[in-house]
Design an enzyme around this catalytic site. Structure first.
Site, short mmCIF file in Angstrom:
data_model
loop_
_atom_site.label_atom_id
_atom_site.label_comp_id
_atom_site.label_asym_id
_atom_site.label_seq_id
_atom_site.Cartn_x
_atom_site.Cartn_y
_atom_site.Cartn_z
N SER A 198 1.09 -1.20 0.12
CA SER A 198 0.09 -0.02 -0.17
C SER A 198 0.39 1.70 0.06
O SER A 198 1.86 1.11 -0.76
CB SER A 198 -0.86 0.24 0.96
N GLU A 325 -9.20 -5.18 -4.28
CA GLU A 325 -9.03 -4.36 -3.10
C GLU A 325 -9.48 -2.92 -2.23
O GLU A 325 -9.40 -2.63 -1.87
CB GLU A 325 -7.49 -2.96 -4.08
N HIS A 426 -7.84 -5.27 0.26
CA HIS A 426 -6.47 -4.98 0.47
C HIS A 426 -6.50 -5.07 1.65
O HIS A 426 -6.57 -5.00 3.25
CB HIS A 426 -6.88 -3.24 0.47
#
Length: 500
Positions: A198, A325, A426
């Protein structure tokens, strides 16, 4: 390299002092090791300074404090954290290395320096989520995780007082520390992979493409990087800073730097949260109030420009995303429950890259992939690819087009049960990389873990560790992973069920 072993407590000499770690199975761990001076007092909002050092042997069995922060917006997906933050001593890192690597005459191990995510606003390299011991043992590598300043402490844009991309400057200081000290821990400073997830993946791209740090990076692992977000424009960052100072009541301060350094960090954090709450975020807009500013230290140019000009051509690259995600950010957003097709098309205009006239065609294409999907589902899928996947594939396509190997993955394992409809959301791959399933109790993104999940963890972590060692994710006991290729059917490695 001189290492002293005292009752399974190895002592290693760094350039600033000796540290005493602890042997945990086949791995020696050294936690909470300072890599820079505490950013307090006059050093708050200043570039990282060298640590003054210490005389006695420093205990390194436990992690140091995290950088001050608010609670993460992804706690509902990953699980909560008990606050462990303190400004004093927060610039620290952690090293896990095979215990045998500390023996005289042992061959140096390849090194993975891994940066945590958290939207440039939360996270810590010392959290047990990112314990590198299992990964170091599995791959026979040295693993380093680190803190870097986040939120206003790391990304306030006020160059007049020295506050300019301080988080990226901290990360650069970590790399310099590794170059100067990792040999003492059995690591090879000439064989460093920088990785992250990330915001940490975004940082990885910046570190690898910045001429000031790229020379220290041999390989990169980019996990779910929000590459669709451009660095902040300096004018926008200046306006954000002005709004922040007004919330602090410092808009007219004669000496802004002195006033900011006099405030307790808790007040700085509260104002940052107030600033975040005041922004008019649309669904899918995951950018925090402050992050890397274009043209500042550590971010001299956007990654697209750097990659196009060949900044990564001499670097081995492994890059990938999870399949869902954006569910971590949108599944619980009440604004999406009644989303119509027209409203979804309107929201697409706010996404990075701005689809414009192509939005209806893109919507129809995604809708066809998922029969029966609601507009919320279509928008969530499309937004996830725009922010995360498209940039990753752009990097891969550039390399493939120039005859350079690049390895691309898609992590698709879904939790059971999946009551929130997260899919492979995510952060879902993190327990599988570090083998830290037990540190995510009741995390919705993980669900129940069984033997198949442990096999998947060994496959995923084993492939990435092999890449750290050789530049290829292939090796004994690992499934074949071909480089991404040019043409209409490039190769992507799936970890989890392959989509129909």
């Amino acid at each position: 390299m001189v290492t002293v072993m005292e009752d399974r407590r190895p002592v290693v000499a760094t350039r600033t002092g000796r540290v005493r770690g602890v042997v945990e199975g086949p791995v020696a761990a050294f936690r909470g090791v300072p890599y820079a001076a505490s950013p307090v007092g006059e050093l708050r909002f200043a570039p990282p300074r060298a640590h003054p050092g210490w005389g006695e042997v420093r205990d390194a069995a436990r992690p140091g404090p995290a950088v001050p922060q608010e609670h993460s917006r992804l706690e509902g997906v990953m699980g909560p954290r008990v606050p462990d933050w303190d400004e004093d001593g927060c610039l620290n890192l952690n090293v896990w290395t095979p215990a045998e690597a500390l023996a005289d005459g042992s061959a140096p191990r390849p090194v993975l320096v891994w940066f945590h995510g958290g939207g440039w606003s939360s996270g810590s390299g010392g959290w047990d989520w990112y314990d590198g011991g299992r990964l170091a043992a599995l791959g026979d590598i040295t693993v380093v995780t680190a803190n870097y300043r986040i939120g206003p402490l790391g990304f306030l844009h006020l160059p007049a007082i020295g506050a300019e991309n301080l988080g990226p400057q901290d990360q650069a200081a970590v790399l310099r520390w590794v170059t100067e000290n990792i040999a003492a821990f059995g690591g090879d400073p000439a064989l460093v992979t920088v990785g992250g997830q990330s915001a940490g993946a975004y940082s990885t791209m910046s570190l690898a493409t910045d001429p000031a740090t790229g020379r220290m990076v041999r390989r990169v692992i980019v996990q779910s990087g929000p590459l669709g977000l451009p660095p902040q424009d300096p004018a926008d960052a200046t306006a954000t800073t002005a709004a922040y100072l007004r919330l602090l009541g410092l808009g007219q301060a004669a000496d802004t730097g002195r006033a900011l350094r006099a405030l307790p960090w808790q007040r700085l954090q509260r104002a940052y949260q107030e600033l975040a709450d005041s922004l008019d975020h649309r669904p899918g807009d995951i950018a925090p109030p402050m992050w890397s500013v274009l043209g500042g230290p550590g971010q001299p140019r956007a990654w697209q420009e750097a990659v196009a000009e060949g900044a990564l051509d001499g670097t081995d690259v492994l890059i990938g995303t999870v399949s869902d995600e954006m569910t971590a950010f949108l599944t619980t957003d009440p604004r999406l429950r009644s989303l119509t097709r027209e409203a979804a098309l309107d929201l697409l205009g706010a996404l990075p890259g701005r689809l414009g006239a192509d939005a209806p065609l893109a919507y129809e294409r995604y809708e066809a992939r998922r029969p029966g999907a609601t507009p919320a589902h279509v928008y969530t899928d499309l937004a996830g690819d725009r922010v995360f996947r498209d940039g990753s594939l752009q990097v891969a396509a550039h390399r493939a087009g120039h005859g350079l190997p690049v390895y691309v993955y898609r992590f698709t394992r879904r939790p059971e049960p999946d009551d929130h409809g997260l899919g492979a959301t995510h952060c879902a791959e993190l327990p599988f990389l570090f083998g830290t399933f037990d540190t995510f109790p009741d995390a919705p993104m993980l669900g129940t873990v069984d033997g198949h999940d442990h096999d998947l963890a060994r496959a995923f972590a084993g492939a990435l560790a092999a890449f750290v060692t050789t530049g290829s994710p292939n090796g004994d006991g690992l499934a074949d992973w071909h480089p991404y290729g040019p043409g209409p059917d490039p190769y992507v490695k799936y970890f989890g069920p392959r989509p129909v």
